[in-house]
Design a protein around this motif. Sequence first.
Motif, PDB file in Angstrom:
ATOM      1  N   UNK A   1       0.832  -1.211   0.000  1.00 42.29           N
ATOM      2  CA  UNK A   1       0.000   0.000   0.000  1.00 42.29           C
ATOM      3  C   UNK A   1       0.860   1.253   0.000  1.00 42.29           C
ATOM      4  N   UNK A   2       0.400   2.246  -0.698  1.00 38.05           N
ATOM      5  CA  UNK A   2       1.069   3.542  -0.754  1.00 38.05           C
ATOM      6  C   UNK A   2       0.058   4.606  -0.335  1.00 38.05           C
ATOM      7  N   UNK A   3       0.509   5.486   0.537  1.00 47.12           N
ATOM      8  CA  UNK A   3      -0.325   6.601   0.974  1.00 47.12           C
ATOM      9  C   UNK A   3      -1.677   6.116   1.501  1.00 47.12           C
ATOM     10  N   UNK A   4      -1.648   5.062   2.305  1.00 41.97           N
ATOM     11  CA  UNK A   4      -2.852   4.524   2.943  1.00 41.97           C
ATOM     12  C   UNK A   4      -3.919   4.119   1.939  1.00 41.97           C
ATOM     13  N   UNK A   5      -3.556   3.646   0.793  1.00 45.76           N
ATOM     14  CA  UNK A   5      -4.529   3.128  -0.155  1.00 45.76           C
ATOM     15  C   UNK A   5      -4.913   1.723   0.295  1.00 45.76           C
ATOM     16  N   UNK A   6      -6.017   1.238  -0.190  1.00 46.20           N
ATOM     17  CA  UNK A   6      -6.481  -0.071   0.228  1.00 46.20           C
ATOM     18  C   UNK A   6      -5.794  -1.226  -0.495  1.00 46.20           C
ATOM     19  N   UNK A   7      -5.340  -1.042  -1.709  1.00 48.69           N
ATOM     20  CA  UNK A   7      -4.743  -2.137  -2.451  1.00 48.69           C
ATOM     21  C   UNK A   7      -3.409  -1.726  -3.041  1.00 48.69           C
ATOM     22  N   UNK A   8      -2.742  -2.683  -3.670  1.00 48.22           N
ATOM     23  CA  UNK A   8      -1.460  -2.365  -4.296  1.00 48.22           C
ATOM     24  C   UNK A   8      -1.666  -1.458  -5.506  1.00 48.22           C
ATOM     25  N   UNK A   9      -0.613  -0.691  -5.809  1.00 46.56           N
ATOM     26  CA  UNK A   9      -0.705   0.204  -6.956  1.00 46.56           C
ATOM     27  C   UNK A   9      -0.597  -0.603  -8.244  1.00 46.56           C
ATOM     28  N   UNK A  10      -1.003   0.021  -9.335  1.00 50.93           N
ATOM     29  CA  UNK A  10      -0.992  -0.664 -10.627  1.00 50.93           C
ATOM     30  C   UNK A  10       0.428  -1.008 -11.052  1.00 50.93           C
ATOM     31  N   UNK A  11       1.387  -0.137 -10.749  1.00 51.35           N
ATOM     32  CA  UNK A  11       2.768  -0.411 -11.163  1.00 51.35           C
ATOM     33  C   UNK A  11       3.340  -1.609 -10.405  1.00 51.35           C
ATOM     34  N   UNK A  12       2.983  -1.754  -9.141  1.00 50.86           N
ATOM     35  CA  UNK A  12       3.484  -2.890  -8.371  1.00 50.86           C
ATOM     36  C   UNK A  12       2.834  -4.193  -8.834  1.00 50.86           C
ATOM     37  N   UNK A  13       1.556  -4.139  -9.162  1.00 48.85           N
ATOM     38  CA  UNK A  13       0.887  -5.334  -9.678  1.00 48.85           C
ATOM     39  C   UNK A  13       1.507  -5.736 -11.010  1.00 48.85           C
ATOM     40  N   UNK A  14       1.760  -4.745 -11.869  1.00 49.81           N
ATOM     41  CA  UNK A  14       2.378  -5.028 -13.163  1.00 49.81           C
ATOM     42  C   UNK A  14       3.772  -5.622 -12.987  1.00 49.81           C
ATOM     43  N   UNK A  15       4.531  -5.100 -12.015  1.00 53.57           N
ATOM     44  CA  UNK A  15       5.876  -5.627 -11.758  1.00 53.57           C
ATOM     45  C   UNK A  15       5.807  -7.080 -11.308  1.00 53.57           C
ATOM     46  N   UNK A  16       4.871  -7.401 -10.417  1.00 52.09           N
ATOM     47  CA  UNK A  16       4.747  -8.779  -9.938  1.00 52.09           C
ATOM     48  C   UNK A  16       4.292  -9.697 -11.072  1.00 52.09           C
TER      49      UNK A  16
END
Length: 156
Positions: free
Chosen positions: A29-44
């Motif tokens: 999570x970044x900046x108290x967001x509920x889910x992972x960011x799109x860039x991190x999902x794409x990286x995984x």
Amino acid sequence: MAEIHQPHHYQPQQQHHQRPGDAMKGMFSENNQEGPSASKVLAVVTLLPIGGFLLIFAGLTFVGTLIGLAVSTPLLVIFSPVLVPATIAIGLAVAGFLTSGAFGITGLSSLSCIANYLRQTRVPEHMDYAKRRVQDTASYYGHRAREMGHNVKEKA
């Protein structure tokens, strides 16, 4: 009467119980967001198959190396009376060529160093010109200084 000291009771601090997914959510999570960011999902999504393929390829390479070693070991043992002297002869030949090259490079560099030293002892032509120019300028100003001295004497 003697007092009996009773030990203090240890009270453990209350531990926060987290669900198993909370740690992963905090990591992504970044900046108290509920889910992972799109860039991190794409990286995984891109790196997981690549990493898996490389691990499989490393395993296959390791197994192939073990099979090759198992096949070649008896051949090396059988032919060792021929291979050991051949390896020594090839090693000595390579060492001789490398030593010869090192001596040749050392000799050429020492000759080059001597040639540069001999070239620097001679005064180049432009240095002769500069030296003559400095001497001419010095003699000109020396002559002018003598003239000024004569002029001062005459006025005095």
